[in-house]
Scaffold this motif. Structure first.
Motif, PDB file in Angstrom:
ATOM      1  N   VAL A   1      34.152  67.573  77.182  1.00  0.00           N
ATOM      2  CA  VAL A   1      32.778  67.402  76.701  1.00  0.00           C
ATOM      3  C   VAL A   1      32.315  68.660  75.969  1.00  0.00           C
ATOM      4  O   VAL A   1      31.705  68.579  74.894  1.00  0.00           O
ATOM      5  CB  VAL A   1      31.821  67.058  77.862  1.00  0.00           C
ATOM      6  N   ARG A   2      32.604  69.822  76.513  1.00  0.00           N
ATOM      7  CA  ARG A   2      32.203  71.088  75.869  1.00  0.00           C
ATOM      8  C   ARG A   2      32.912  71.270  74.524  1.00  0.00           C
ATOM      9  O   ARG A   2      32.306  71.753  73.560  1.00  0.00           O
ATOM     10  CB  ARG A   2      32.470  72.277  76.792  1.00  0.00           C
ATOM     11  N   GLU A   3      34.168  70.866  74.432  1.00  0.00           N
ATOM     12  CA  GLU A   3      34.883  70.940  73.157  1.00  0.00           C
ATOM     13  C   GLU A   3      34.240  70.006  72.128  1.00  0.00           C
ATOM     14  O   GLU A   3      34.091  70.375  70.954  1.00  0.00           O
ATOM     15  CB  GLU A   3      36.360  70.591  73.348  1.00  0.00           C
ATOM     16  N   PHE A   4      33.883  68.810  72.560  1.00  0.00           N
ATOM     17  CA  PHE A   4      33.177  67.853  71.708  1.00  0.00           C
ATOM     18  C   PHE A   4      31.856  68.461  71.232  1.00  0.00           C
ATOM     19  O   PHE A   4      31.545  68.452  70.028  1.00  0.00           O
ATOM     20  CB  PHE A   4      32.944  66.566  72.514  1.00  0.00           C
ATOM     21  N   GLU A   5      31.117  69.018  72.169  1.00  0.00           N
ATOM     22  CA  GLU A   5      29.826  69.633  71.853  1.00  0.00           C
ATOM     23  C   GLU A   5      29.992  70.796  70.870  1.00  0.00           C
ATOM     24  O   GLU A   5      29.232  70.912  69.893  1.00  0.00           O
ATOM     25  CB  GLU A   5      29.177  70.113  73.153  1.00  0.00           C
ATOM     26  N   GLN A   6      30.978  71.641  71.094  1.00  0.00           N
ATOM     27  CA  GLN A   6      31.221  72.786  70.199  1.00  0.00           C
ATOM     28  C   GLN A   6      31.598  72.316  68.797  1.00  0.00           C
ATOM     29  O   GLN A   6      31.167  72.913  67.803  1.00  0.00           O
ATOM     30  CB  GLN A   6      32.313  73.686  70.772  1.00  0.00           C
ATOM     31  N   THR A   7      32.367  71.249  68.725  1.00  0.00           N
ATOM     32  CA  THR A   7      32.751  70.714  67.417  1.00  0.00           C
ATOM     33  C   THR A   7      31.537  70.140  66.698  1.00  0.00           C
ATOM     34  O   THR A   7      31.348  70.390  65.503  1.00  0.00           O
ATOM     35  CB  THR A   7      33.857  69.649  67.566  1.00  0.00           C
ATOM     36  N   LEU A   8      30.702  69.388  67.410  1.00  0.00           N
ATOM     37  CA  LEU A   8      29.479  68.855  66.800  1.00  0.00           C
ATOM     38  C   LEU A   8      28.596  69.989  66.302  1.00  0.00           C
ATOM     39  O   LEU A   8      28.032  69.917  65.198  1.00  0.00           O
ATOM     40  CB  LEU A   8      28.713  67.980  67.798  1.00  0.00           C
ATOM     41  N   GLU A   9      28.482  71.035  67.099  1.00  0.00           N
ATOM     42  CA  GLU A   9      27.667  72.195  66.715  1.00  0.00           C
ATOM     43  C   GLU A   9      28.241  72.860  65.467  1.00  0.00           C
ATOM     44  O   GLU A   9      27.506  73.157  64.514  1.00  0.00           O
ATOM     45  CB  GLU A   9      27.604  73.204  67.868  1.00  0.00           C
ATOM     46  N   ALA A  10      29.542  73.085  65.445  1.00  0.00           N
ATOM     47  CA  ALA A  10      30.189  73.737  64.299  1.00  0.00           C
ATOM     48  C   ALA A  10      30.022  72.915  63.021  1.00  0.00           C
ATOM     49  O   ALA A  10      29.926  73.477  61.927  1.00  0.00           O
ATOM     50  CB  ALA A  10      31.670  73.964  64.596  1.00  0.00           C
ATOM     51  N   LEU A  11      29.970  71.599  63.172  1.00  0.00           N
ATOM     52  CA  LEU A  11      29.822  70.709  62.019  1.00  0.00           C
ATOM     53  C   LEU A  11      28.355  70.491  61.638  1.00  0.00           C
ATOM     54  O   LEU A  11      28.065  69.802  60.655  1.00  0.00           O
ATOM     55  CB  LEU A  11      30.496  69.358  62.304  1.00  0.00           C
ATOM     56  N   GLY A  12      27.436  71.044  62.425  1.00  0.00           N
ATOM     57  CA  GLY A  12      26.011  70.909  62.124  1.00  0.00           C
ATOM     58  C   GLY A  12      25.463  69.516  62.376  1.00  0.00           C
ATOM     59  O   GLY A  12      24.532  69.079  61.692  1.00  0.00           O
ATOM     60  N   LYS A  13      26.007  68.830  63.364  1.00  0.00           N
ATOM     61  CA  LYS A  13      25.578  67.469  63.660  1.00  0.00           C
ATOM     62  C   LYS A  13      24.318  67.455  64.517  1.00  0.00           C
ATOM     63  O   LYS A  13      23.991  68.421  65.204  1.00  0.00           O
ATOM     64  CB  LYS A  13      26.698  66.695  64.381  1.00  0.00           C
ATOM     65  N   ASN A  14      23.610  66.327  64.479  1.00  0.00           N
ATOM     66  CA  ASN A  14      22.418  66.094  65.282  1.00  0.00           C
ATOM     67  C   ASN A  14      22.888  65.465  66.599  1.00  0.00           C
ATOM     68  O   ASN A  14      23.356  64.326  66.607  1.00  0.00           O
ATOM     69  CB  ASN A  14      21.475  65.150  64.533  1.00  0.00           C
ATOM     70  N   TYR A  15      22.796  66.217  67.689  1.00  0.00           N
ATOM     71  CA  TYR A  15      23.318  65.713  68.959  1.00  0.00           C
ATOM     72  C   TYR A  15      22.540  66.302  70.132  1.00  0.00           C
ATOM     73  O   TYR A  15      21.887  67.333  70.019  1.00  0.00           O
ATOM     74  CB  TYR A  15      24.804  66.080  69.114  1.00  0.00           C
TER      75      TYR A  15
END
Length: 140
Positions: A81-95
Motif C-alpha cells: 500500500v505504501r509503495e502504491f501511495e508513493q507512486t501515486l504521489e510521485a506521479l502527482g495523482k489525486n488520491y
C-alpha cells in the motif's frame, strides 16, 4: 464487462457521473476501471484490493482514488500500500489512502471473521463523503 457497464451507465442510464467501487477482488477491479477509463470516471474507491506501484500503468489515471486498507492485512500488505501511495504521489495523482489500525483484510465484510463494525462504519462514512464530493463536483 467493465466497458459494457460503463457504456450502460453513461449511455442508457445517462448517469451524470460514474465511480468504480469494489471490495477485495472488486477493489482491484475498481483500480483496473480507473486505468481503463483514466479520464471518464469521476472517482474510484478501493477497499483492500490489490494495488500496483507500476508507474507506467498508473500514469494515465486522472481519476481521484480513495484507498481503504487494514493495517493487519496479510494479503494486501502495508508495504504494498505504501509503495502504491508513493507512486501515486510521485506521479502527482489525486488520491487519499486510509489505513485502519487493528483491521485486517475484509474488515468491512459482515460475513468475515475480520469484520470490524466500528472501522467499517468509519470507512463507509469516508466513502460517502468522497463520492459525494467527486460525483457532485464532476456531474456532467
Amino acid at each position: 464487462n467493465i466497458r459494457q457497464a460503463y457504456q450502460f451507465l453513461s449511455d442508457s442510464g445517462q448517469a451524470p457521473s460514474i465511480a468504480a467501487l469494489g471490495w477485495s477482488f472488486g477493489g482491484n477491479w475498481a483500480l483496473n476501471a480507473a486505468m481503463l477509463f483514466p479520464e471518464e470516471l469521476s472517482a474510484a474507491v478501493i477497499y483492500y484490493g490489490q494495488v500496483s506501484n507500476n508507474e507506467e500503468r498508473l500514469l494515465p489515471i486522472n481519476v481521484p482514488i480513495l484507498g481503504l486498507f487494514g493495517e493487519q492485512d496479510k494479503g494486501v500488505t502495508i508495504e504494498t500500500v505504501r509503495e502504491f501511495e508513493q507512486t501515486l504521489e510521485a506521479l502527482g495523482k489525486n488520491y487519499e489512502i486510509e489505513i485502519y489500525a487493528g483491521a485486517g483484510h475484509a474488515f468491512a465484510d459482515p460475513s468475515s471473521s475480520n469484520f470490524k463494525p466500528e472501522i467499517a462504519e468509519l470507512a463507509w462514512e469516508k466513502v460517502l463523503s468522497f463520492l459525494d464530493f467527486h460525483l457532485t463536483k464532476n456531474s456532467r
